[in-house]
Design a protein around this motif. Structure first.
Motif, mmCIF file in Angstrom:
data_model
loop_
_atom_site.group_PDB
_atom_site.id
_atom_site.type_symbol
_atom_site.label_atom_id
_atom_site.label_comp_id
_atom_site.label_asym_id
_atom_site.label_seq_id
_atom_site.Cartn_x
_atom_site.Cartn_y
_atom_site.Cartn_z
ATOM 1 N N THR A 2 44.925 -4.690 38.815
ATOM 2 C CA THR A 2 44.387 -3.758 39.698
ATOM 3 C C THR A 2 43.488 -2.702 39.077
ATOM 4 N N ALA A 3 42.860 -1.919 39.989
ATOM 5 C CA ALA A 3 41.955 -0.880 39.328
ATOM 6 C C ALA A 3 42.494 0.459 39.651
ATOM 7 N N THR A 4 42.369 1.547 38.970
ATOM 8 C CA THR A 4 42.837 2.923 39.475
ATOM 9 C C THR A 4 41.861 3.312 40.383
ATOM 10 N N GLU A 5 40.642 2.789 40.537
ATOM 11 C CA GLU A 5 39.596 3.568 41.481
ATOM 12 C C GLU A 5 38.789 2.275 41.888
ATOM 13 N N THR A 6 38.176 2.218 42.939
ATOM 14 C CA THR A 6 37.232 1.314 43.429
ATOM 15 C C THR A 6 35.751 2.039 43.239
ATOM 16 N N ASP A 156 38.476 -3.858 47.217
ATOM 17 C CA ASP A 156 40.014 -3.035 47.283
ATOM 18 C C ASP A 156 40.363 -2.822 45.948
ATOM 19 N N HIS A 157 41.507 -2.766 45.681
ATOM 20 C CA HIS A 157 41.920 -2.474 44.367
ATOM 21 C C HIS A 157 41.917 -3.503 43.485
ATOM 22 N N ASN A 158 41.463 -4.825 43.836
ATOM 23 C CA ASN A 158 41.238 -6.027 42.893
ATOM 24 C C ASN A 158 39.745 -6.095 42.769
ATOM 25 N N ASP A 159 39.088 -4.958 42.137
ATOM 26 C CA ASP A 159 37.902 -4.769 41.911
ATOM 27 C C ASP A 159 37.444 -5.298 40.550
ATOM 28 N N THR A 161 35.711 -3.911 38.683
ATOM 29 C CA THR A 161 35.781 -2.685 37.840
ATOM 30 C C THR A 161 36.948 -2.834 36.763
ATOM 31 N N VAL A 162 37.989 -3.384 36.989
ATOM 32 C CA VAL A 162 38.939 -3.633 36.243
ATOM 33 C C VAL A 162 38.621 -4.663 34.994
#
Length: 218
Positions: A2-6, A156-159, A161-162
């Protein structure tokens, strides 16, 4: 994951008709990463390749994997190298015994994030160069997404970015070792995992696959 922000991703570039997402808007100069790096000298490109592979190698070691080797090919040796989907393949890092999904993600994200950091540190960074760096990570991204189809870009949160965040954390911790050993790799072109571990002051993990260096060096 999960990422804290997208964060916002841009789909200006396409490969085989599919959008290739970048962190900054860029003109679409096609899928070949070399088209985006033309402002760099050959020496700078060679150093970026060494930074990329060394970051993979150090991240593997830092997360407990076994590192077989890292190698690069310099610009003057790439003339007859076949093109990949996004340009010439200028380096390889081979590992086994990855400990978990987060370690695997950090390992695959480390190459492009280290290149981006090196550009910024040397006052060379531009959105166009950043796009070339991200395109050069096409194989790394495809490998990760094949194993983690739930990861997407800006949905979504599965970005994705993580992946970058995990890589950035390890790169920051080991940046001095990455930059120092990249210079050695650039000069020697090939370093074994034990050599890199020794230079970095890290432990090489347990070898668990059937790879042997004799007759398998690429």
């Amino acid at each position: 994951m999960t990422a804290t922000e997208t964060r916002q991703w841009h789909d200006d570039i396409t490969i085989n008709g599919q959008p290739y997402y970048t962190r900054h808007p860029v003109p679409d100069h096609g899928p070949n990463s070399d088209a985006y790096l033309h402002t760099l000298t050959h020496q700078q490109r060679d150093h970026l390749r060494a930074i990329h592979e060394t970051a993979h190698a150090i991240t593997a070691l830092a997360t407990g994997a076994h590192l077989h080797y890292a190698q690069v090919t310099t610009t003057n040796l790439l003339t007859n190298t076949p093109l990949t989907d996004t340009g010439t393949l200028g380096g390889t890092t081979r590992i086994c015994n990855t400990q978990d999904g987060r370690s695997f993600a950090a390992y695959l994200g480390a190459g492009e994030r280290a290149e981006d950091r090196w550009l910024r540190q040397n006052n060379l960074w531009t959105p166009l160069l950043a796009a070339g760096i991200e395109l050069g990570a096409y194989g790394d991204r495809q490998t990760l997404l094949a194993a983690n189809p739930h990861i997407r870009f800006g949905i979504d949160h599965n970005d994705y970015t993580v992946v970058h965040d995990l890589a950035d954390q390890i790169i920051t911790t080991h940046w001095d070792a990455i930059t120092r050993i990249a210079g050695v790799l650039k000069a020697r072109l090939h370093l074994t995992g034990d050599e890199i571990a020794g230079l970095a002051g890290l432990t090489n993990g347990t070898h668990t696959c059937d790879y042997t260096p004799e007759g398998n060096r690429r």
